[in-house]
Write an enzyme that holds these catalytic residues in place. Structure first.
Site: not given
Ligand code: 2M8
Length: 448
Positions: A178, A416
């Site tokens: 992101d 995370e």
């Molecule tokens: C994060 O992305 C999401 C959008 O897709 C968010 O910030 O809401 C990123 O770290 C992405 O790579 C990851 O797949 C997702 C869910 O863990 O979170």
């Protein structure tokens, strides 16, 4: 039993408990509150975790995700599965993917972009971990799923690479990492980024906003979705004029590894000659494309902005794409390994553990607590661990595994991401994919 063994067994139980707590039956929430739906590459990592508990459940994870595959072959980055009492923004109405004839038929609703293709690595791991008694059933299911994975890779190798460069063009920062500084310049160039009114909900789940993308970022993320919607998510239309198109070397490296994994499974899956030829061609083309993005002066690999025709030279984890792809060039490999160990990366004197941070502490854009701008992400280190181990670098691979497990055990959380200097756990505390790679690392050497 040594304390270490006891600690590791406890860690295994806790990691399994996180997956089970986030299990929605046939799919796994990426995390309990912050990410309540099914994300694509999270699902692949989660399947690797499930493979240690139940090969059938692991395969169900991938089958459910591929049920939402688009007619183009694209596997969407989110399948919206949570109910209305679990808010996430932007949701399916914002994406409005039904305007594309390629989107899956209702009731499944998805986003219109994708994420790195870790799925083949998961399929390979599932097969490796399937006990003999379950092999006939699992093999039959792999045979059904395999052509869908080939279709997914075909989409990436063609629609996302019309130039046949071997490199995947990404359309959006949400296609993996992101708020990585890799996208800063391309985002800054975007004019009139008014996405219309919106309310973020991520900052209700995680109140320390310094760990998340800014509103400036969100304005641009959402504006880009609006532009993709206006293109009806049509790849040819997007390539014609859409402003964010970047050859992403990390994404491309994962595709190389994924093509190699599918080739490895070809016998099990009963793959036909055409599929085998295509996979080998895409793998080799990918490695050649990455080799061309390698800069001998810095020993790093750079992304490439298709719109400005300029390289994006930054010290981030992605600069090691040739290592992630197991480059066949011994000179590039040796140069990358020296760089990996030096003070800009794993040898930085302030690092709590010698783990590759998402952005180098020596990079001006580095922020140690901010998401993809500095923290250590276990899934990235898992991919590096796997690649190095497969290349025969067992010493470096063992160190990554040991430090990663120590980091997670010391934090006491399947976070995370982690602050690289202190090891402080950040982001969502019960992130499924962190628990999943922990299970895989623990099984790699249970006696240790
Ligand atoms: C994060 O992305 C999401 C959008 O897709 C968010 O910030 O809401 C990123 O770290 C992405 O790579 C990851 O797949 C997702 C869910 O863990 O979170």
């Amino acid at each position: 039993m040594s304390v270490t063994t006891r600690t590791r067994l406890a860690l295994r139980d806790r990691a399994a408990a996180v997956l089970r707590a986030n299990d929605a039956g046939t799919w796994t929430k990426a995390s309990p509150h912050l990410y309540p739906h099914q994300w694509s590459w999270d699902s692949a990592f989660n399947a690797i975790g499930w493979a240690h508990l139940d090969a059938g459940r692991a395969l169900t994870e991938l089958e459910g995700l591929f049920a939402a595959q688009w007619a183009t072959g694209m596997v969407p980055h989110i399948v919206f599965r949570a109910g209305p009492d679990e808010p996430y923004f932007p949701g399916p109405d914002w994406w409005d993917c039904e305007i594309s004839p390629a989107a899956p038929a209702g009731p499944l609703r998805t986003t219109g972009i994708c994420q790195p293709p870790v799925h083949a690595l998961a399929l390979q791991r599932i097969w490796q971990l399937t006990p003999p008694s379950r092999r006939p059933e699992i093999r039959a299911r792999i045979r059904v799923l395999y052509p869908r994975l080939v279709g997914w890779h075909r989409y990436l190798a063609t629609q996302r690479d019309p130039e046949q460069s071997g490199l995947v063009t990404v359309y959006h920062p949400w296609e993996g990492t992101d708020n990585s500084p890799r996208w800063d310049q391309a985002l800054a160039r975007i004019k009139a980024p008014d996405p219309g009114p919106y309310t973020r909900v991520d900052n209700r789940q995680l109140t320390d906003l310094s760990q998340r993308p800014t509103d400036w970022d969100y304005d641009r993320y959402l504006y880009l979705v609006r532009l993709l919607r206006e293109c009806r998510y049509d790849d040819a239309e997007i390539h014609r004029g859409y402003p964010f198109q970047i050859k992403d070397v990390f994404f491309s490296a994962v595709l190389v590894a994924a093509n190699a994994a599918l080739l490895d499974l070809a016998e099990v899956a009963g793959a036909d000659d055409g599929h085998r030829r295509d996979l080998a061609r895409w793998r080799d083309r990918g490695r050649a494309g990455l080799a061309r993005r390698f800069d001998a002066a810095s020993s790093l690999c750079s992304d490439y902005d298709v719109r400005t025709r300029e390289p994006i030279r930054l010290r981030t984890f992605a600069a090691f794409a040739p290592l992630f792809a197991r480059t066949a060039d011994p000179g590039q490999r040796a140069a990358q390994l020296r760089r990996l160990d030096d003070e800009d990366f794993c040898g930085h004197p302030r690092l709590r553990w010698h783990l590759l941070p998402s952005t180098s502490p020596a990079e001006p854009a580095f922020e140690p607590r901010n998401y993809w701008r500095g923290p250590v992400w276990p899934v990235i280190d898992w991919l590096l661990w796997r690649a190095l181990g497969q290349s025969g670098d067992s010493g470096r691979a063992a160190r990554i595994r040991r430090d990663s497990l120590d980091q997670i055990a010391a934090a006491g959380e399947f976070a995370e991401y982690f602050e690289p200097f202190t090891g402080q756990p950040l982001g969502s505390p019960q992130q499924s994919w962190t628990a999943a790679v922990t299970l895989d690392w623990l099984a790699a050497d249970p006696a240790d």
